[in-house]
Scaffold this motif. Sequence first.
Motif, PDB file in Angstrom:
ATOM      1  N   GLU A  77      -2.931   8.229 -12.921  1.00  0.00           N
ATOM      2  CA  GLU A  77      -2.598   6.992 -13.625  1.00  0.00           C
ATOM      3  C   GLU A  77      -3.063   5.767 -12.842  1.00  0.00           C
ATOM      4  O   GLU A  77      -3.551   4.796 -13.430  1.00  0.00           O
ATOM      5  N   LEU A  78      -2.909   5.801 -11.532  1.00  0.00           N
ATOM      6  CA  LEU A  78      -3.374   4.680 -10.726  1.00  0.00           C
ATOM      7  C   LEU A  78      -4.887   4.521 -10.847  1.00  0.00           C
ATOM      8  O   LEU A  78      -5.404   3.393 -10.885  1.00  0.00           O
ATOM      9  N   THR A  96       0.830  -1.201   0.000  1.00  0.00           N
ATOM     10  CA  THR A  96       0.000   0.000   0.000  1.00  0.00           C
ATOM     11  C   THR A  96       0.856   1.239   0.000  1.00  0.00           C
ATOM     12  O   THR A  96       2.025   1.218   0.344  1.00  0.00           O
ATOM     13  N   LEU A  97       0.257   2.330  -0.398  1.00  0.00           N
ATOM     14  CA  LEU A  97       0.980   3.595  -0.476  1.00  0.00           C
ATOM     15  C   LEU A  97       1.430   4.046   0.905  1.00  0.00           C
ATOM     16  O   LEU A  97       2.517   4.587   1.065  1.00  0.00           O
ATOM     17  N   VAL A  98       0.574   3.808   1.891  1.00  0.00           N
ATOM     18  CA  VAL A  98       0.942   4.239   3.238  1.00  0.00           C
ATOM     19  C   VAL A  98       2.219   3.553   3.681  1.00  0.00           C
ATOM     20  O   VAL A  98       3.108   4.156   4.269  1.00  0.00           O
ATOM     21  N   THR A 129     -10.713  15.365  -2.118  1.00  0.00           N
ATOM     22  CA  THR A 129     -12.016  15.422  -2.769  1.00  0.00           C
ATOM     23  C   THR A 129     -11.897  15.183  -4.274  1.00  0.00           C
ATOM     24  O   THR A 129     -12.646  14.379  -4.851  1.00  0.00           O
ATOM     25  N   LEU A 130     -10.950  15.873  -4.902  1.00  0.00           N
ATOM     26  CA  LEU A 130     -10.763  15.690  -6.337  1.00  0.00           C
ATOM     27  C   LEU A 130     -10.350  14.253  -6.662  1.00  0.00           C
ATOM     28  O   LEU A 130     -10.865  13.642  -7.615  1.00  0.00           O
ATOM     29  N   GLY A 131      -9.432  13.717  -5.872  1.00  0.00           N
ATOM     30  CA  GLY A 131      -8.949  12.373  -6.128  1.00  0.00           C
ATOM     31  C   GLY A 131     -10.018  11.325  -5.949  1.00  0.00           C
ATOM     32  O   GLY A 131     -10.123  10.390  -6.752  1.00  0.00           O
ATOM     33  N   ALA A 150      -5.979   2.522  -7.742  1.00  0.00           N
ATOM     34  CA  ALA A 150      -5.792   3.619  -6.791  1.00  0.00           C
ATOM     35  C   ALA A 150      -6.472   3.301  -5.467  1.00  0.00           C
ATOM     36  O   ALA A 150      -7.583   2.775  -5.426  1.00  0.00           O
ATOM     37  N   GLU A 151      -5.774   3.625  -4.387  1.00  0.00           N
ATOM     38  CA  GLU A 151      -6.384   3.536  -3.071  1.00  0.00           C
ATOM     39  C   GLU A 151      -7.293   4.741  -2.854  1.00  0.00           C
ATOM     40  O   GLU A 151      -7.260   5.713  -3.618  1.00  0.00           O
ATOM     41  N   GLU A 152      -8.094   4.688  -1.834  1.00  0.00           N
ATOM     42  CA  GLU A 152      -8.976   5.811  -1.556  1.00  0.00           C
ATOM     43  C   GLU A 152      -8.150   7.074  -1.351  1.00  0.00           C
ATOM     44  O   GLU A 152      -7.070   7.056  -0.757  1.00  0.00           O
TER      45      GLU A 152
END
Length: 782
Positions: free
Chosen positions: A165-166, A103-105, A457-459, A172-174
Amino acid sequence: MEAILTDCVQNSLRHFMFRNAIFLCERLCAEFPSEANLQLLAACYLQNNQAYSAYHILKGTQTAQSRYLFAVSCFQMDLLNEAETALCPANEPGGEEENASGTLVGFIMIGDLIHGLIETSIPNGAAGHYLLGLIYRYTDRRKSAIHHFRLALSIDPLLWAAYEELCVLGAAEEATVVFGEAAALCIQKQYLHHGVTSPNLHTSNEDYNLVSSRNFGSEDVSPRQLKHAQGNNLRDIPGNYHGTAGLSGAASQPQNGGPSNMPFYNTPSPMASQLSGVAPPPLCRNVQPNGPNLNTVNTDGSPRSVVNSTIQAPRRKFVDEGKLRKISGRLFSDSGPRRSTRLAGDAGVNTNANTTAVAGNGTNSSSKYLGSSKFGSVALRSVTVRKGQSWANENIEEGIKNEAFDDSRANMTSSSFPSGDVKSLDQDGATVPIGGVVISSSKIISGASEVLGLLRTLGEGYRLSCLYRCQDALDTYLKLPHKHYNTSWVLSQVGKAHFELVDYLEADRTFSLARRMSPYSLEGMDIYSTVLYHLKEDMKLSYLAQELISTDRLAPQSWCAMGNCYSLQKDHETALKNFQRAVQLNSRFAYAHTLCGHEYVALEDFENGIKSYQNALRIDSRHYNSWYGLGMIFLRQEKFEFSEHHFGMAFHINPRSSVIMSYLGTAMHALKRSEDAIKIMDRAILADRKNPLPMYQKANILMSLEKFDDALKVLEALKEYAPRESSVYALMGKIYKRRNMHEKAMLHFGIALDLKPSAADVATIKAAIEKLHVPDELEDNL
């Protein structure tokens, strides 16, 4: 002399005087030959869209920055293998064996050691990993691409292009996780502990160097240069299919087709060839810097002009994701669907706002998409504008921003601090120079929090859109402050969401507003042209195409709009040439390949249609419209197993499309899996109760199972949505004939003829009337 020439080159670049910069930099390199000066010359050529010059200048260089610039030039020239080799050290596998499941985290929290290893292995840190991710994506190595996009975000949490891109890859994660506390700590650490400037901001003149890893890597190589304007949100709907059969065509036996040597069940292989970078657009004409008063804000600060805040009568959706196409073409024959079969052709329209009357002309051979007809009497579907808490807090946030700005101005100094001059201090009272302005640490923390809040919000809205959870995406975008909501990018995303929801009128309103806000922006204009195609707004579509061409003749969106314009005029050969021009300008623009496939199918060139759809899938394996297009071709060729596979792939990507489910059920029924077909039809009906396609297909399946009463119930309900569709009455007449209820059969055949079907359908219905008293078993032998 060297310092003067260098400063002149950089000053020319700052003022976009690229030819002057190239000339002076050549003098610099001649007088003071060094790799650093060659890097600057290569940067000048890249800025002037001359990647081939930068390629030859830097070929064989070894420093990290040279390798990065060389990789950029290779990418733009479509030399992806060389680009990968330049970015990856010789002793590393280039991420091919990296674990992409983390995960990104986890990446963000690894710490300085891992970040140091990352930055030393790939040049230019986040920008290098982003470029490498693009290379892996376009060479069909999805896991490695995801891995490097995540690494890019871990280094620079504000690298939006990597998250985009993700989202496109469906990995993409949340956004609340990606742009959460870990990202805030990363940003604060960059500014407070190291005193570095933003990776995306230029500092003082002496630090302004286009070949520095922080500046050139993340700003001057724009996403358009790297991604070649792929159009990632640019996703068509199944209704955007040229020349497909109508409802009855899908239900009846398709025509035979020639064999194909394609590997039907294989994942698309890497694209064989891709074009080099697109030249920069000319100065935009038709630009209105101070646009008209759009009146887009309610008194409470919420957006109102884009979505209908007024409660109106519910409007009936266009069938086949746009319109109820002609379905009676082959009700009684075994020859399969005709390419020209359509619903909602020339017949009259019911004036009831809740239902739309449609009748087919049957002879329109230019059927571009599944849903391409415009209903005459349509009431807009109401959309409630939610007044979220973000609107209420806007004034407070604005006050905080103003305070931060005033404080930053008060702390402004006349000199710029080098990045290493600010030592690590406690956050209380610490100061950091950013762009020549000294800002307190508390303002850095506050600013990072605000930026990340906006990106969350945008993501999240963009992530939901890419997962085709379009209504959830619309709800998320409504949480934005109105100043961000009413920007061309957001409005284009909102328009695309309405497009996927088959709400073409609302999509038209939204895209039109986006054009008024930013007449120079091409974001989403290819989709907007398709919206106008479905609405059959030929004048508006023609005007849009001309405006886009005059704005940027080298953008694929412009030629997609022009192609849609010709396709609406039934000139498929010219439309195909325009779509091919879009592909020529940007071979990574998946939507242009799909549109080429639609036109090939309209011309009944199925072999080239298959190739075009496969090319689109090599670029974007989640481009479900191409999976759907392949399924339609194989359905017409009676290759039902292949058809089911491709419809199934489209359904896996977009499980909310009632049209995809309808045709998946049709393929299942052709494979004698009628029970499974009925289940998927029921799901399709629930997904969109206004779409008569699955209801008609279900009635056909029930009739084949000799469940005549159930089939008649479905058709009676279908008449509420399509009261003037001759195919519905013709099918009812056939069922009554099977039940030996000849009077009712004759009545419904007569109603079908009164609704003025196409000439071919008239002949079919009259033939059925002539055989009204012939038993079915004898009729089959005739």
